[in-house]
Design a protein around this motif. Structure first.
Motif, PDB file in Angstrom:
ATOM      1  N   GLY A 232      28.995  11.778  57.318  1.00 22.22           N
ATOM      2  CA  GLY A 232      28.307  12.582  56.313  1.00 22.22           C
ATOM      3  C   GLY A 232      27.843  13.916  56.864  1.00 22.22           C
ATOM      4  O   GLY A 232      27.931  14.948  56.190  1.00 22.22           O
ATOM      5  N   LEU A 233      27.385  13.933  58.108  1.00 23.04           N
ATOM      6  CA  LEU A 233      26.910  15.167  58.731  1.00 23.04           C
ATOM      7  C   LEU A 233      28.046  16.129  59.039  1.00 23.04           C
ATOM      8  O   LEU A 233      27.978  17.318  58.713  1.00 23.04           O
ATOM      9  N   VAL A 234      29.103  15.619  59.669  1.00 25.56           N
ATOM     10  CA  VAL A 234      30.182  16.532  60.053  1.00 25.56           C
ATOM     11  C   VAL A 234      30.946  17.031  58.832  1.00 25.56           C
ATOM     12  O   VAL A 234      31.485  18.146  58.837  1.00 25.56           O
ATOM     13  N   ALA A 235      30.996  16.238  57.764  1.00 24.19           N
ATOM     14  CA  ALA A 235      31.653  16.692  56.536  1.00 24.19           C
ATOM     15  C   ALA A 235      30.933  17.892  55.941  1.00 24.19           C
ATOM     16  O   ALA A 235      31.552  18.732  55.271  1.00 24.19           O
ATOM     17  N   GLN A 236      29.632  17.986  56.199  1.00 28.27           N
ATOM     18  CA  GLN A 236      28.848  19.111  55.693  1.00 28.27           C
ATOM     19  C   GLN A 236      28.804  20.280  56.672  1.00 28.27           C
ATOM     20  O   GLN A 236      28.054  21.240  56.465  1.00 28.27           O
ATOM     21  N   ALA A 249      40.001   4.532  56.462  1.00 27.47           N
ATOM     22  CA  ALA A 249      40.078   4.202  55.034  1.00 27.47           C
ATOM     23  C   ALA A 249      38.683   4.121  54.417  1.00 27.47           C
ATOM     24  O   ALA A 249      38.442   4.649  53.328  1.00 27.47           O
ATOM     25  N   THR A 250      37.759   3.491  55.116  1.00 25.19           N
ATOM     26  CA  THR A 250      36.399   3.333  54.586  1.00 25.19           C
ATOM     27  C   THR A 250      35.643   4.650  54.569  1.00 25.19           C
ATOM     28  O   THR A 250      35.025   5.019  53.562  1.00 25.19           O
ATOM     29  N   GLU A 251      35.669   5.376  55.675  1.00 24.51           N
ATOM     30  CA  GLU A 251      34.828   6.564  55.791  1.00 24.51           C
ATOM     31  C   GLU A 251      35.357   7.739  54.962  1.00 24.51           C
ATOM     32  O   GLU A 251      34.570   8.551  54.468  1.00 24.51           O
ATOM     33  N   THR A 252      36.648   7.870  54.793  1.00 25.96           N
ATOM     34  CA  THR A 252      37.161   8.950  53.942  1.00 25.96           C
ATOM     35  C   THR A 252      36.922   8.635  52.467  1.00 25.96           C
ATOM     36  O   THR A 252      36.744   9.555  51.662  1.00 25.96           O
ATOM     37  N   ARG A 253      36.892   7.352  52.123  1.00 29.85           N
ATOM     38  CA  ARG A 253      36.627   6.975  50.728  1.00 29.85           C
ATOM     39  C   ARG A 253      35.192   7.321  50.350  1.00 29.85           C
ATOM     40  O   ARG A 253      34.916   7.776  49.247  1.00 29.85           O
ATOM     41  N   GLY A 254      34.262   7.155  51.284  1.00 27.98           N
ATOM     42  CA  GLY A 254      32.866   7.422  50.980  1.00 27.98           C
ATOM     43  C   GLY A 254      32.442   8.856  51.229  1.00 27.98           C
ATOM     44  O   GLY A 254      31.350   9.258  50.832  1.00 27.98           O
ATOM     45  N   THR A 255      33.306   9.637  51.888  1.00 30.64           N
ATOM     46  CA  THR A 255      32.963  11.021  52.223  1.00 30.64           C
ATOM     47  C   THR A 255      34.165  11.910  51.914  1.00 30.64           C
ATOM     48  O   THR A 255      34.945  12.257  52.802  1.00 30.64           O
ATOM     49  N   PRO A 256      34.350  12.305  50.645  1.00 25.33           N
ATOM     50  CA  PRO A 256      35.559  13.044  50.267  1.00 25.33           C
ATOM     51  C   PRO A 256      35.690  14.402  50.942  1.00 25.33           C
ATOM     52  O   PRO A 256      36.803  14.925  51.051  1.00 25.33           O
ATOM     53  N   ALA A 257      34.581  14.994  51.386  1.00 31.54           N
ATOM     54  CA  ALA A 257      34.661  16.307  52.031  1.00 31.54           C
ATOM     55  C   ALA A 257      35.071  16.223  53.493  1.00 31.54           C
ATOM     56  O   ALA A 257      35.256  17.254  54.147  1.00 31.54           O
ATOM     57  N   LEU A 258      35.246  15.011  54.005  1.00 27.39           N
ATOM     58  CA  LEU A 258      35.588  14.839  55.409  1.00 27.39           C
ATOM     59  C   LEU A 258      37.050  15.205  55.649  1.00 27.39           C
ATOM     60  O   LEU A 258      37.943  14.726  54.958  1.00 27.39           O
ATOM     61  N   ALA A 259      37.293  16.066  56.628  1.00 27.75           N
ATOM     62  CA  ALA A 259      38.659  16.442  57.018  1.00 27.75           C
ATOM     63  C   ALA A 259      38.985  15.804  58.360  1.00 27.75           C
ATOM     64  O   ALA A 259      38.099  15.549  59.185  1.00 27.75           O
TER      65      ALA A 259
END
Length: 311
Positions: A232-236, A249-259
């Motif tokens: 969540g932090l690095v996505a922001q 699979a889990t973390e990209t599903r919950g954090t769509p802004a994550l690259a």
């Protein structure tokens, strides 16, 4: 009068906590009852096992020797109980997993185990490596799943799968790394942008090792205890972090802004391993458990290769 397992159990709790009150709470008895059992143990052995002071207590030389033997005796007693359960067909398993594995592997593993034997009783514990090893050696756990376990003569380790690391951050931060041809190698990452889990998590130690860094060189000590918090932090845009393939699979599903960005070959990775005590008997369940975990992992890795394709 003879030494009892209860006395050894109470003594071990006292040695671990160094407090009569905390030890009594740990073994779920009153403090006077625990104190009486310790005094009886000392009387049977004819020697003091602890040195009391107003603020602390410590083991005597005899106490340290008794603790070593108590650990072995209690471990053997746990093995005897486990053997009896398996002989009766109860099939109870006590499994531990590190926090950067458990949320991702447990659902698939549990489903497979339940499908194979719906009568099996499972008890699960999620904890850091040191705590899991202590539980394994103490007979509280039958097997643990961890990354790169230490070599030890009292443990049997079966490699399960290789879990590659992927670089995670905001799209802007990852794009900025493209100007530096060394940035897609762990040792080329800017240390002031690297965010890691709290100290004690093996994933943080592994990330620092592959980057040839120590924690003092990272930009921010977050005290984060989960990969979800870091993502969540690095996505922001707060930095970059390492994400294992099984978590994609889990973390990209919950954090769509994550690259995500794959590292250049050879990609950094960790070896996930199933570990049991070398003295365990009737271990037919061990290979079965390893197979189920590996199958669950391979399904997650296949998803990860679609989310972040390898080159």
């Amino acid at each position: 009068m003879k030494i009892t397992l209860r006395q050894l159990h109470y003594f071990r709790a006292l040695a671990e906590t160094r407090s009569f009150g905390r030890a009594a709470a740990l073994v779920n008895v009153s403090q006077p009852a625990l104190s009486m059992q310790i005094k009886e143990l000392e009387a049977i052995l004819g020697t003091a096992l602890i040195e009391r002071s107003p603020r602390d207590l410590r083991l005597t030389r005899a106490g340290r020797s008794v603790l070593d033997r108590a650990n072995r005796i209690l471990s053997e007693a746990m093995e005897l109980e486990a053997d009896a359960r398996h002989a009766r067909g109860l099939g109870e398993l006590n499994i531990g997993m590190i926090p950067t594995v458990a949320p991702y592997l447990l659902p698939g593993t549990l489903a497979a185990l339940r499908a194979a034997d719906i009568t099996r009783e499972l008890r699960l514990r999620e904890a850091q490596t040191a705590t899991l090893l202590e539980g394994l050696r103490g007979g509280v756990l039958d097997a643990v799943v961890m990354a790169d376990p230490p070599l030890a003569p009292d443990l049997i380790a079966q490699p399960l799968f290789t879990d590659r690391f992927v670089l995670a951050g905001s799209a802007a931060r990852l794009d900025a790394l493209g100007a530096n041809p060394e940035a897609l190698r762990p040792v080329g990452l800017p240390p002031d942008q690297l965010l890691l889990l709290d100290e004690g998590h093996c994933l943080a130690d592994q990330a620092l090792e592959v980057c040839a860094l120590d924690r003092r060189q990272t930009r921010l000590d977050l005290g984060a205890s989960s990969l979800s918090t870091l993502c969540g932090l690095v996505a922001q845009g707060f930095g970059l972090t390492f994400l294992p393939e099984i978590a994609l699979a889990t973390e990209t599903r919950g954090t769509p802004a994550l690259a995500l960005q794959r590292f250049d070959a050879p990609e950094p990775a960790r070896q996930i391993t199933l570990v049991r005590r070398a003295g365990s008997s009737q271990v037919d369940w061990f290979d079965e458990l390893a197979d189920h975990i590996e199958q669950a992992a391979q399904a997650l890795i296949a998803q990860a290769r679609q989310i972040a394709p390898t080159t």
